[in-house]
Design an enzyme around this catalytic site. Sequence first.
Site, mmCIF file in Angstrom:
data_model
loop_
_atom_site.group_PDB
_atom_site.id
_atom_site.type_symbol
_atom_site.label_atom_id
_atom_site.label_comp_id
_atom_site.label_asym_id
_atom_site.label_seq_id
_atom_site.Cartn_x
_atom_site.Cartn_y
_atom_site.Cartn_z
ATOM 1 N N SER A 103 0.827 -1.225 0.000
ATOM 2 C CA SER A 103 0.000 0.000 0.000
ATOM 3 C C SER A 103 0.854 1.265 0.000
ATOM 4 O O SER A 103 0.550 2.239 -0.712
ATOM 5 C CB SER A 103 -0.962 0.000 1.192
ATOM 6 O OG SER A 103 -0.289 -0.243 2.396
ATOM 7 N N HIS A 125 -1.920 -8.902 1.961
ATOM 8 C CA HIS A 125 -1.612 -7.634 2.654
ATOM 9 C C HIS A 125 -2.782 -7.323 3.601
ATOM 10 O O HIS A 125 -3.121 -8.137 4.452
ATOM 11 C CB HIS A 125 -1.353 -6.564 1.592
ATOM 12 C CG HIS A 125 -0.817 -5.260 2.102
ATOM 13 N ND1 HIS A 125 -0.231 -5.110 3.321
ATOM 14 C CD2 HIS A 125 -0.785 -4.012 1.531
ATOM 15 C CE1 HIS A 125 0.148 -3.845 3.489
ATOM 16 N NE2 HIS A 125 -0.195 -3.153 2.420
ATOM 17 N N ARG A 160 3.038 -4.870 16.746
ATOM 18 C CA ARG A 160 1.651 -4.406 16.604
ATOM 19 C C ARG A 160 0.692 -5.501 17.104
ATOM 20 O O ARG A 160 -0.367 -5.214 17.633
ATOM 21 C CB ARG A 160 1.353 -4.048 15.140
ATOM 22 C CG ARG A 160 2.258 -2.935 14.597
ATOM 23 C CD ARG A 160 2.063 -2.742 13.108
ATOM 24 N NE ARG A 160 2.411 -3.933 12.340
ATOM 25 C CZ ARG A 160 2.262 -4.040 11.021
ATOM 26 N NH1 ARG A 160 1.776 -3.032 10.318
ATOM 27 N NH2 ARG A 160 2.599 -5.159 10.397
ATOM 28 N N ASP A 176 -2.290 -8.493 11.627
ATOM 29 C CA ASP A 176 -3.654 -8.900 11.288
ATOM 30 C C ASP A 176 -4.146 -10.095 12.104
ATOM 31 O O ASP A 176 -5.343 -10.390 12.107
ATOM 32 C CB ASP A 176 -3.731 -9.229 9.793
ATOM 33 C CG ASP A 176 -3.366 -8.029 8.951
ATOM 34 O OD1 ASP A 176 -3.868 -6.932 9.239
ATOM 35 O OD2 ASP A 176 -2.555 -8.165 8.010
HETATM 36 N N1 HAX Z 1 0.951 -19.939 5.906
HETATM 37 C C1 HAX Z 1 1.358 -20.850 5.004
HETATM 38 N N2 HAX Z 1 2.413 -20.697 4.200
HETATM 39 C C2 HAX Z 1 3.134 -19.571 4.342
HETATM 40 C C3 HAX Z 1 2.798 -18.581 5.280
HETATM 41 C C4 HAX Z 1 1.638 -18.790 6.080
HETATM 42 N N3 HAX Z 1 1.220 -17.888 6.956
HETATM 43 N N4 HAX Z 1 3.693 -17.570 5.189
HETATM 44 C C5 HAX Z 1 4.560 -17.904 4.225
HETATM 45 N N5 HAX Z 1 4.216 -19.110 3.695
HETATM 46 C C6 HAX Z 1 4.848 -19.811 2.576
HETATM 47 C C7 HAX Z 1 4.827 -18.940 1.337
HETATM 48 O O1 HAX Z 1 3.554 -19.002 0.707
HETATM 49 C C8 HAX Z 1 5.961 -19.538 0.542
HETATM 50 O O2 HAX Z 1 5.503 -20.738 -0.013
HETATM 51 P P1 HAX Z 1 5.972 -21.222 -1.478
HETATM 52 O O3 HAX Z 1 7.471 -21.250 -1.447
HETATM 53 O O4 HAX Z 1 5.314 -22.559 -1.612
HETATM 54 O O5 HAX Z 1 5.444 -20.195 -2.430
HETATM 55 C C9 HAX Z 1 6.972 -19.871 1.617
HETATM 56 O O6 HAX Z 1 6.221 -20.006 2.847
HETATM 57 C C10 HAX Z 1 8.051 -18.819 1.821
HETATM 58 O O7 HAX Z 1 7.425 -17.573 2.081
HETATM 59 P P2 HAX Z 1 8.192 -16.448 2.926
HETATM 60 O O8 HAX Z 1 9.430 -16.081 2.190
HETATM 61 O O9 HAX Z 1 8.313 -16.880 4.336
HETATM 62 O O10 HAX Z 1 7.135 -15.252 2.910
HETATM 63 P P3 HAX Z 1 6.930 -14.107 1.821
HETATM 64 O O11 HAX Z 1 7.851 -12.994 2.140
HETATM 65 O O12 HAX Z 1 6.975 -14.660 0.432
HETATM 66 O O13 HAX Z 1 5.410 -13.693 2.094
HETATM 67 C C11 HAX Z 1 3.527 -13.133 3.393
HETATM 68 C C12 HAX Z 1 5.028 -12.950 3.202
HETATM 69 C C13 HAX Z 1 3.053 -12.168 4.462
HETATM 70 C C14 HAX Z 1 2.817 -12.809 2.074
HETATM 71 C C15 HAX Z 1 3.254 -14.608 3.814
HETATM 72 O O14 HAX Z 1 3.875 -14.856 5.049
HETATM 73 C C16 HAX Z 1 1.764 -14.923 3.916
HETATM 74 O O15 HAX Z 1 1.168 -15.275 2.895
HETATM 75 N N6 HAX Z 1 1.152 -14.816 5.143
HETATM 76 C C17 HAX Z 1 -0.280 -15.035 5.310
HETATM 77 C C18 HAX Z 1 -1.083 -13.829 4.862
HETATM 78 C C19 HAX Z 1 -0.889 -12.651 5.800
HETATM 79 O O16 HAX Z 1 -1.008 -12.781 6.996
HETATM 80 N N7 HAX Z 1 -0.633 -11.464 5.226
HETATM 81 C C20 HAX Z 1 -0.481 -10.226 6.008
HETATM 82 C C21 HAX Z 1 0.959 -9.790 6.132
HETATM 83 C C22 HAX Z 1 1.124 -8.530 6.932
HETATM 84 C C23 HAX Z 1 0.523 -7.378 6.223
HETATM 85 O O17 HAX Z 1 0.920 -6.917 5.189
HETATM 86 N N8 HAX Z 1 -0.552 -6.902 6.785
HETATM 87 O O18 HAX Z 1 -1.291 -6.012 6.156
#
Ligand code: HAX
Length: 440
Positions: free
Chosen positions: A241, A271, A327, A373
Site C-alpha cells: 500500500s 496484505h 503491533r 492482522d
Molecule cells: N501460511 C502458510 N504458508 C506460508 C505462510 C503462512 N502464513 N507464510 C509464508 N508461507 C509460505 C509462502 O507461501 C511460501 O511458499 P511457497 O514457497 O510454496 O510459495 C513460503 O512459505 C516462503 O514464504 P516467505 O518467504 O516466508 O514469505 P513471503 O515474504 O513470500 O510472504 C507473506 C510474506 C506475508 C505474504 C506470507 O507470510 C503470507 O502469505 N502470510 C499469510 C497472509 C498474511 O497474513 N498477510 C499479512 C501480512 C502482513 C501485512 O501486510 N498486513 O497487512
Amino acid sequence: MGIIKDRFKEKADAKAIEIKDLLKEHGTKVIGEVQLAQVFQGMRGITGLLTETSLLDAQDGIRFRGYSIPELQEKLPKYDGGSEPLPEALFYLMLVGELPTEEDVQHLTAVWQRRSHVPNHVFATIEALPVSTHPMTQFTIAVMALQTESQFAKRYAAGMNKKDYWDATFDDAMDLIARLPRIAAYIYRRKYKNGEHIQPNGLLDWSGNFAHMLGYEDEGFQELMRLYMTIHADHEGGNVSAHTTHLVGSALGDAYQSFAAGLNGLAGPLHGLANQEVIKWIFEMREELQTESPSSEQIADYVQRTLSAGKVVPGYGHAVLRKTDPRFTAQMEFGKKHMPDDPLVQTIWTVYETVPPILQSLGKIKNPWPNVDAHSGALLVHYGMVEYEFYTVLFGVSRALGVLASLCWDRALGFPLERPKSITTDLVQKWLKGEDEIWE
Ligand code: HAX
C-alpha cells in the site's frame, strides 16, 4: 493549519539541502547488491526507496521517527481520561518529525473537523453500487469520487509551478484524512445497519468521532480505535500500500489517485485483507469443530488441514519481520487489559502458542510469527463489530496517515518519477551464456 504547514516546510527545506549535500558527496557510493533470485522473487531485501516517516527492523519491528509502539504509547498525547495515543499525534510526528504538544494535537483535531465535509456526489456514487459490493471496493471508489476536490489537480491544470507541488499535496492530504472516517462510516452503516447514518460529533477527536459515526459509543471501542488507527498507520515504504501510493504519486497523481491506488494494494489477501481472512478462518474453524474454545490440539489439526488444502494460515508470516510483530503484542496487551476472559481473544492466544512451531517445522517459511492482522479482528468482535469484510477499510483509514504524510515529503523533496529497470528471462539466459549485457 498554517502553523503545521510552516513547520513542515521548514523541516522539508532543511532535509532537501541535507540530501543535496549528501548526494553531492556520496551519490556514487554502492549500498547493496542485487542477486538474480531477488529479481525473480519480489525484490525482497533490495534497498531502493526513501521513506522518512517510519523504519522497519526485522527483529524489533516498526519505529515511527525512531519511536517504538510502547514508546509512542508513553509519549504521545492522549484523549482526556484515555490511555492510548491519539493518531493525530502520530500523524504530526510522521509529518514534522518531532513529538507534538497537547496543543498541536488539539489544533490538528480541529483542522480535520473543519475540513471533514464530504460532498453529496460521493454518497451518491456509493449509493449507485450494489450494496453487496465489498466495502473495500466501495471505499476506493468513494475516494476516487472525492478526487473532484483535489487542489493539486486543479492547480496543476491551471499551470502550477513545481515549487508549489508540496503545498497543494499538503492541502489534499489534510482534506482527505479529514473526510475518510465519514466515508468509511457511511459505507459501514449503509451495508450493515440498514442505511441508518449517524451525524458526526464535532466535540470528539478524529478516532472517537469515527467510532461514534460507526455506531459504537463504548469508551473501550473508542480507545481501541485510537490504538488501531495509530499502529496500522505506517510500516516503512516497501509494503504494497505504501509503495503503490508513492509510485502513483511519482507520476504526479494527486493524493486521491495515489491513495486510491494504495487502497487497492491493501485490499489484497496477502496484505491488508488478511485481517478479514483471520477472523473468517477462525469462525470457520469454530463452526467446523462445533466449539467456541478449540484446544491447542484441535487448532493444530485445523492448521494442518489449511496447509494441505494449499492455503496460507492468515495473520502469520511477514516479508521483512522475523519476530512477533509488536503491533500484535500491543493488541494482545489491549486484550489482556480490557477483555482477558473473552473466548475469541483467548483463541487468538492459543493460536499464537500453536501455529509458530507448525509453520517452523515446514522449513520454508522465513517468519512463523504473527503479524498485525492476527489479532485485530477478535478485539473488534468483542465490541460487536462482527462484519469482518469491513475490517480492511479500518486499516485503510489508518494507512492514509502514513502514506499521505510520506506523499507530502515526496513532493516537498521533489522526488522524481519512479521507474526501475525490468528484464526478461530470455535476456537473463543470454547474459548467463555471456551473449548479452543485462543492463542498458
Ligand atoms: N501460511 C502458510 N504458508 C506460508 C505462510 C503462512 N502464513 N507464510 C509464508 N508461507 C509460505 C509462502 O507461501 C511460501 O511458499 P511457497 O514457497 O510454496 O510459495 C513460503 O512459505 C516462503 O514464504 P516467505 O518467504 O516466508 O514469505 P513471503 O515474504 O513470500 O510472504 C507473506 C510474506 C506475508 C505474504 C506470507 O507470510 C503470507 O502469505 N502470510 C499469510 C497472509 C498474511 O497474513 N498477510 C499479512 C501480512 C502482513 C501485512 O501486510 N498486513 O497487512
